[in-house]
Motif scaffolding. Sequence first.
Motif, PDB file in Angstrom:
ATOM      1  N   GLU A 150       0.811  -1.284  -0.083  1.00 13.02           N
ATOM      2  CA  GLU A 150       0.060   0.020   0.039  1.00 13.02           C
ATOM      3  C   GLU A 150       0.830   1.202  -0.111  1.00 13.02           C
ATOM      4  N   ARG A 202      -5.180  -3.378  -6.491  1.00 15.60           N
ATOM      5  CA  ARG A 202      -5.766  -3.932  -4.998  1.00 15.60           C
ATOM      6  C   ARG A 202      -5.035  -3.058  -3.883  1.00 15.60           C
ATOM      7  N   SER A 210      -6.641  -0.562  -1.373  1.00 15.48           N
ATOM      8  CA  SER A 210      -6.451  -0.696   0.021  1.00 15.48           C
ATOM      9  C   SER A 210      -5.917   0.454   0.574  1.00 15.48           C
ATOM     10  N   ARG A 212      -8.209   2.348   3.639  1.00 15.73           N
ATOM     11  CA  ARG A 212      -7.543   2.936   4.903  1.00 15.73           C
ATOM     12  C   ARG A 212      -7.397   4.245   5.161  1.00 15.73           C
ATOM     13  N   LEU A 269     -13.388  -2.320   0.649  1.00 17.11           N
ATOM     14  CA  LEU A 269     -12.104  -3.394   1.506  1.00 17.11           C
ATOM     15  C   LEU A 269     -12.556  -4.569   1.819  1.00 17.11           C
ATOM     16  N   GLU A 289     -10.385  -7.526  -0.013  1.00 17.23           N
ATOM     17  CA  GLU A 289      -9.812  -8.700   0.803  1.00 17.23           C
ATOM     18  C   GLU A 289     -10.266  -9.933   0.454  1.00 17.23           C
TER      19      GLU A 289
END
Lengths: 318, 114
Positions: A188, A250, A254, A258, B101, B105
């Motif tokens: 990330e 991804r 992500s 976050r 998310l 995931e």
Amino acid sequence: MTGLEDAALLAVVAIGSAFGATALAQARWPRRSPAAAILLWQALGLASGLAAVGTLFGLALPDSTIGLVRSVLHVGTMFRAGGLFRVRDGFGAVGAMPIIVVGMRLACLAAGLILLALLCWVLVAASAAALAARRRQRVLLTLLAHGDPKVPGALVVDYPTAAAYCLPGLRSQIVVSVGTLELLGRGELAALLAHERAHLRERHDLVLLPFTALRRAFPKSGTCTDAYGAVALLVEMLADDRALRARPARELVSALVRFGTATPCPAPPGALAAGQGDVAARVTRLLQPVRPLPTAVVVAICLAAALLVTVPITVLFV
Amino acid sequence: MDVLWATDTSLTVREVSARLTQRNLAHTTVMTVLDRLAKKGFARRERDGRAWRYRPAATRETYVTELMLTALEQTGDRTAALTRFAQSVSGPEADVLRDALEVIEGSGEKDDGT
């Protein structure tokens, strides 16, 4: 073309650009090809500014047959020769122009010059303000920031909340808070750095600068605020696309999620209300990628943008 | 500046030099740097006989806060001097993000399984 015809044409361009801006801000296609949309935004901004100034000049000098800018520069000569205050009536005789017409024309001339000066001024002022703010940031970073192997090439500041930004310019810098290092994983962080590096490499700050200036000039204008918000979001999407060349989607998604769901800060007074929904829009776009616009359409958009700018430039200078 | 922030009292150039144990800096270098910091407003100084005594103008936290508030655009200033990665969101937008998310995931776990 006479000054009056010039004014009419440029008025159409100016009003059309304003409507075009509203339409573009609500359109969905820009997310498919952010670069093309940004080019069109730049053209709309430049064309509307030039056209507005040109309309006022044309109204001030409706009988002029040379380029509008040359007419304005020769106003002094015409004034001394008496040409400004004389008019030929239908029979070819020369008489004095009604004072109210003279007054209105002078008002238009003044308004045109003031608008031109205002637009130039806010552009310079916005650049200077940004440069000064960045200089202050760089000085503070020299005192307070340090490196970290987790984020090679970036600086870290001891702030517990997640924060990351880049300082554009000749001595550009990516800055990340300690909170960010604790929040994001290795992949990330790499995606975040790739995104910020794209901003710096492609000088997105310069792309946004005219719209920052317009917002300074017309702070109450909804169109200017929407334009800035739209271009800012497109610039972020463009940097997201560039980051995808280096890291999988991804990781970027992500990182964005976050970041977005970390402890929010209270909104400051006078904060820009626009920008709500931006992070969600970027995430949705990354998760369900849309096909970019066909090349033919992109070329057509670029040509339209070029044409949009050429019209007022030609009318003003040729 | 780290040396100045580390103590409560004001320090002379000699005392600052003595505490900079990690780097072998010439006395004149330390003097020049402290002079520049004072001129830029980060350090305050007062005369003590023939020497100057230096202390920080504000705590380290003040400057960190200033740095970060500007970065988070909390000052209400609209210079657009820098570009943030993302802003914090709340409400329905945050729900959209959390759903996203879960999606990624979930697919990540599938990748690990194969």
